[in-house]
Write an enzyme that holds these catalytic residues in place. Structure first.
Site, PDB file in Angstrom:
ATOM      1  N   SER A 103       0.743  -1.031   0.084  1.00  0.00           N
ATOM      2  CA  SER A 103      -0.006   0.157   0.068  1.00  0.00           C
ATOM      3  C   SER A 103       0.777   1.383   0.049  1.00  0.00           C
ATOM      4  CB  SER A 103      -0.839  -0.153   1.242  1.00  0.00           C
ATOM      5  OG  SER A 103      -1.881   0.993   1.125  1.00  0.00           O
ATOM      6  N   ASP A 244      -2.366   6.320  -3.351  1.00  0.00           N
ATOM      7  CA  ASP A 244      -1.298   5.525  -2.613  1.00  0.00           C
ATOM      8  C   ASP A 244      -0.855   4.489  -3.563  1.00  0.00           C
ATOM      9  OD1 ASP A 244      -3.771   3.986  -2.293  1.00  0.00           O
ATOM     10  OD2 ASP A 244      -2.953   3.152  -0.647  1.00  0.00           O
ATOM     11  N   ASP A 246      -1.232   1.210  -3.765  1.00  0.00           N
ATOM     12  CA  ASP A 246      -2.127   0.118  -4.452  1.00  0.00           C
ATOM     13  C   ASP A 246      -3.522   0.947  -4.975  1.00  0.00           C
ATOM     14  OD1 ASP A 246      -3.086   0.534  -1.799  1.00  0.00           O
ATOM     15  OD2 ASP A 246      -3.586  -1.533  -1.691  1.00  0.00           O
ATOM     16  N   ASP A 248      -6.076   2.330  -3.464  1.00  0.00           N
ATOM     17  CA  ASP A 248      -7.311   2.244  -2.730  1.00  0.00           C
ATOM     18  C   ASP A 248      -7.734   3.582  -2.225  1.00  0.00           C
ATOM     19  OD1 ASP A 248      -5.490   1.985  -0.885  1.00  0.00           O
ATOM     20  OD2 ASP A 248      -6.329   0.248   0.020  1.00  0.00           O
TER      21      ASP A 248
HETATM   22 MG    MG Z   1      -3.664   1.467  -0.011  1.00  0.00          MG
END
Ligand code: MG
Length: 452
Positions: A103, A244, A246, A248
C-alpha cells in the site's frame, strides 16, 4: 495467534490491512508461500492474484502462486492492478484473492492483502484461522492429479475500468482538464483511462510502472505532491488527484495547487452521495465531525465503527442486509467506499466521483470546498507500555462525560470530541482532539495529556 489477558485470540502477522514487512528482513518468499498454502487450504477454489509495482512484487507473487497451486487451487494471474480492481474482479468471478502490496509503505516494504469471495478484505476471525494454519503448517498439499492450474486473465482490468465509467453519465466531464499522479503505481493503467472515458482531458505524471518510485514515495503526502500541484497550475486543470501505492485511496489538490485535507474531500463526496441517495454514512470513530455535520444537513445519520476500512465495509453490508439505506462510507485518509459500486475503498472510483462533482458545478473545486464547515483536528502519539492502564485512568476521570468505547475511548463535549486509542501493533497510544474552534481543540488535547 496469541492470547491476551482476556483470552481473546489476536492477530500476529496481519495488521489492519494485511501483512507487511521489509524485504530481506521480515518479508520474504518463504513466508508468502506459506500464506499461499494456508490460504489455498481455506479457499479450495479459484483464486485471483495481483500485485502493485514494487521491485519485490514478482518474487512474492511467484511464491504466492506456488503455494496456492500446491494446495490445489487454480490461480488466475491478473498481473499489476490496483487493489480495488482485484477486489472487483474477485467479487465478479473468483472464490478469493491475494494482492501482493504494501500500500502506502516505502519501496523496501511489501506484503499481502487477502480478499474474500465477496471482494471484501478478510475479517479478524478468518485471519486468525489463516494465521493458525500458517503457524501449524496443517495445510493441504495436493497430489499430482489435483495440483492447481495457472491462467493469465490480466486483460480483465478492462472490466474494472468499464464498471466505474458505467456509474456516470456519458461524457459528463467533457472538456475538463485533470492531472493524475498514480505515483508510478498500478493506477497508471486505470485512473487516467477512466477519466478520459468520462470526457476529461487528462495529463499524467509519474505514469509509468516503476517500483523504485523515482517521482515520489507511495504515500501521497502534501510534500510528495509538489509536482502534481505545479502541473495543475501550469495546465490550468480543474484539480489534481494522486493515489497511494495500491490505489485504494485518492487525495486531491485544488485548481490553485493546494493540497486538500482528506476529511474535507470525504465530506464533499459524502454530501454529494447523501443529496442524491439519502441514507446512513458509515465511518470510523477517528473521522472528523465534519462528516456528521454534512450528513445531518442532508437529513442523514452517521454510524461509527472501529478504525479500519474493513469495519466500515462490513458495517455497510450489515446495515444493508438489515434493510437500511446506506449512502456512503469511508475514512478520513482518502479511502472512500461507494455502495453502488463495491464494498471496499476504491481510489479510481473516488477520482471519478470527484470529477463528476466538479464538472457538474459552475464553481471551482476550492469554492465547493469552501462550503464545507472548517474543523481543526490535532493529534498526538504517546509512548506507553501499558495502554490498558491509561484507558482506565481516562475512563474514570471522564466518567461524567459522554463516552463511547467502539474503539479506544471516544469522548464527546458540546463543542469538541477526542479519541484515545491504543495502537494494535506498537507500544503507542494515539490521541485525537477536534473542534470547530482551533483553541478549543488544543485545550482538549492539553487536558487529556494532563490525565495521561
Ligand atoms: Mg492502500
Amino acid at each position: 495467534m496469541i492470547m491476551t489477558n482476556n483470552s481473546e485470540p489476536k492477530k500476529i502477522l496481519f495488521g489492519t490491512n494485511g501483512v507487511r514487512g521489509i524485504i530481506g528482513e521480515d518479508m520474504n518468499p518463504e513466508l508468502v508461500m506459506k500464506i499461499g498454502l494456508s490460504l489455498g487450504t481455506m479457499i479450495q477454489g479459484r483464486v485471483a492474484l495481483g500485485r502493485d509495482t514494487r521491485t519485490s512484487g514478482e518474487a512474492l507473487a511467484a511464491a504466492m502462486r506456488s503455494g496456492l497451486l500446491a494446495s490445489g487451487c487454480d490461480v488466475i494471474d491478473l498481473g499489476i492492478l490496483p487493489t480495488p480492481a482485484l477486489q472487483y474482479l474477485v467479487r465478479e468471478h473468483y472464490d478469493g484473492g491475494a494482492m501482493i502490496t504494501a500500500s502506502h509503505n516505502p519501496p523496501d516494504y511489501n506484503g499481502v492483502k487477502v480478499i474474500e469471495g465477496d471482494g471484501t478484505e478478510m475479517d479478524d476471525p478468518r485471519t486468525i484461522a489463516l494465521e493458525s494454519l500458517i503457524f501449524s503448517e496443517d495445510v493441504r498439499i495436493a497430489d499430482w492429479k489435483s495440483v492447481g492450474k495457472l491462467t493469465d486473465e490480466s486483460h480483465l482490468i478492462e472490466e474494472y475500468i468499464r464498471a466505474i465509467v458505467s456509474h456516470f453519465p456519458p461524457d459528463c466531464c467533457k472538456g475538463m482538464v485533470v492531472v493524475v499522479d498514480p505515483g508510478s503505481g498500478p493506477a497508471a493503467a486505470t485512473t487516467p483511462e477512466i477519466l478520459r472515458r468520462m470526457g476529461c482531458t487528462v495529463h499524467t505524471i509519474n505514469g509509468r510502472f516503476d517500483g523504485t518510485f523515482p517521482g515520489r514515495l507511495p504515500e501521497p503526502s502534501p510534500e510528495g505532491l509538489a509536482l502534481l500541484s505545479e502541473t495543475v497550475v501550469a495546465t490550468k486543470a480543474a484539480f489534481g488527484v494522486a493515489h497511494d501505492g495500491d490505489a485504494d485511496r485518492a487525495v486531491f489538490v485544488d485548481e490553485r495547487g493546494t493540497f486538500m485535507n482528506e476529511n474535507l474531500t470525504f465530506a464533499m463526496l459524502a454530501r454529494a452521495a447523501c443529496r442524491r441517495n439519502p441514507g446512513i454514512v458509515v465511518t470510523p470513530v477517528s473521522t472528523s465531525d465534519v462528516i456528521r455535520e454534512v450528513a445531518a444537513d442532508c437529513g442523514c445519520t452517521t454510524t461509527y465503527t472501529p478504525v479500519g476500512s474493513i469495519h466500515v465495509a462490513r458495517t455497510m453490508l450489515k446495515l444493508i442486509a438489515a434493510g437500511e439505506r446506506v449512502a456512503f462510507g469511508g475514512e478520513g485518509n482518502g479511502g472512500q467506499i461507494f455502495p453502488n459500486h463495491q464494498f471496499c475503498r476504491d481510489g479510481g472510483m473516488t477520482a471519478a466521483a470527484m470529477a463528476e462533482l466538479v464538472a457538474g458545478s459552475t464553481r471551482s473545486i476550492s469554492t465547493i470546498a469552501d462550503e464545507i464547515p472548517p474543523y481543526t483536528m490535532v493529534k498526538e502519539k504517546i509512548h506507553s507500555d501499558d495502554p490498558a492502564a491509561i484507558l482506565s485512568k481516562v475512563r474514570s476521570a471522564c466518567a461524567e462525560l459522554d463516552l463511547n468505547e467502539t474503539d479506544g475511548i471516544h469522548i464527546r463535549w458540546d463543542d469538541a470530541w477526542a479519541l484515545i486509542r491504543p495502537s494494535g501493533t506498537e507500544p503507542f497510544i494515539r490521541l485525537y482532539a477536534e473542534s470547530r474552534d482551533p483553541v478549543r481543540a488544543e485545550e482538549v488535547k492539553t487536558y487529556l495529556l494532563s490525565l495521561l
